[in-house]
Design an enzyme around this catalytic site. Sequence first.
Site, PDB file in Angstrom:
ATOM      1  CE1 TYR A 169      -3.054   3.053   0.426  1.00  0.00           C
ATOM      2  CE2 TYR A 169      -3.653   2.245   2.594  1.00  0.00           C
ATOM      3  CZ  TYR A 169      -3.805   3.160   1.573  1.00  0.00           C
ATOM      4  OH  TYR A 169      -4.724   4.178   1.696  1.00  0.00           O
ATOM      5  CB  ILE A 208      -8.365  -0.604  -3.159  1.00  0.00           C
ATOM      6  CG1 ILE A 208      -7.859  -2.033  -3.407  1.00  0.00           C
ATOM      7  CG2 ILE A 208      -8.895  -0.471  -1.737  1.00  0.00           C
ATOM      8  CD1 ILE A 208      -6.718  -2.468  -2.487  1.00  0.00           C
ATOM      9  CE  LYS A 246      -6.049   2.078  -1.729  1.00  0.00           C
ATOM     10  NZ  LYS A 246      -6.663   2.412  -0.424  1.00  0.00           N
TER      11      LYS A 246
END
Length: 297
Positions: free
Chosen positions: A135, A205, A163
């Site tokens: 992330y 996401i 992500k």
Amino acid sequence: MFKPHGIIPAMVTPFDQNGKVNETALRRLAGNMTTAGCHGLFVLGSNGEFFSLSNEEKVEISRIVVDEVNGQIPVYAGTGGNSTEETIMLTRQMEEAGVTAVSVITPYFVKLTQDELKQHFESIAEAVNLPIILYDIPGMTGNPLAPTTVKELSKVPNIVAIKDSSGSFDNVLKNLEAQGTDFTVLVGTDSLILPALMAGGGGAIAATANLLPKVVVSIYEKWNAGDHEGAELQQRKLRAIRNAFGKGTLPSVLKQAMNSAGLEVGPPRLPVKVLPESVKLEVEAIVDEYRLDGDVN
């Protein structure tokens, strides 16, 4: 190895008026998103206010969503922390809770080298069994994951995706160079969902999928079906709420929009405050437009 794909809402965490996790609202939200055709659910991200939750709350939230989804779609949980050991411990707890995979944000506050970030993620991957999504949100953490580091980490067997919330399409394109059969690039900047799909990305996401799950899912589905014009139309629909996010501290605008739409998720947790009345009215007007278009009930 597990391969993430599609539209995965970055779920808000519903609280009651006393600031406690609202299980009833959380289950309803998870059920609505599953029914809307989302390809997974992501709890305990930035919009899920992971930064204000205890580890006990994080595990309980994950258990509730896993139970509600009941195997219909994957459940992803954020487990990142400032120390490697802390992240490993929480990730192991999430495995016991039954999540499908975890998302690990880079550490924050202390500025780290790329070598330190690489070692952090490699140590976590070696210590746990769950698939891991990197992330990267450097605007919030101050620790960007360089595309060269991502490419090296993509070779670790249980690091399966990133992500990319850098907000930079150029950065997304560089990360796509690491994408292959065992690694996926998911965008976390909702304005880049369609551009990333056009460039070969695996999905998103998406925070806006809390309010507009069917709209966001349709971007992915229309693109896959070859309806590029339809996908672009759906992508444009996200602009109004996306542009409003800057009117309050994350995730106050999104939560107000959901409350205005009848998706009761309560207030953000302090120190994040609810919006002033003037901004609430602006957000309500945006939701009313979505309602007129049939995008919210």
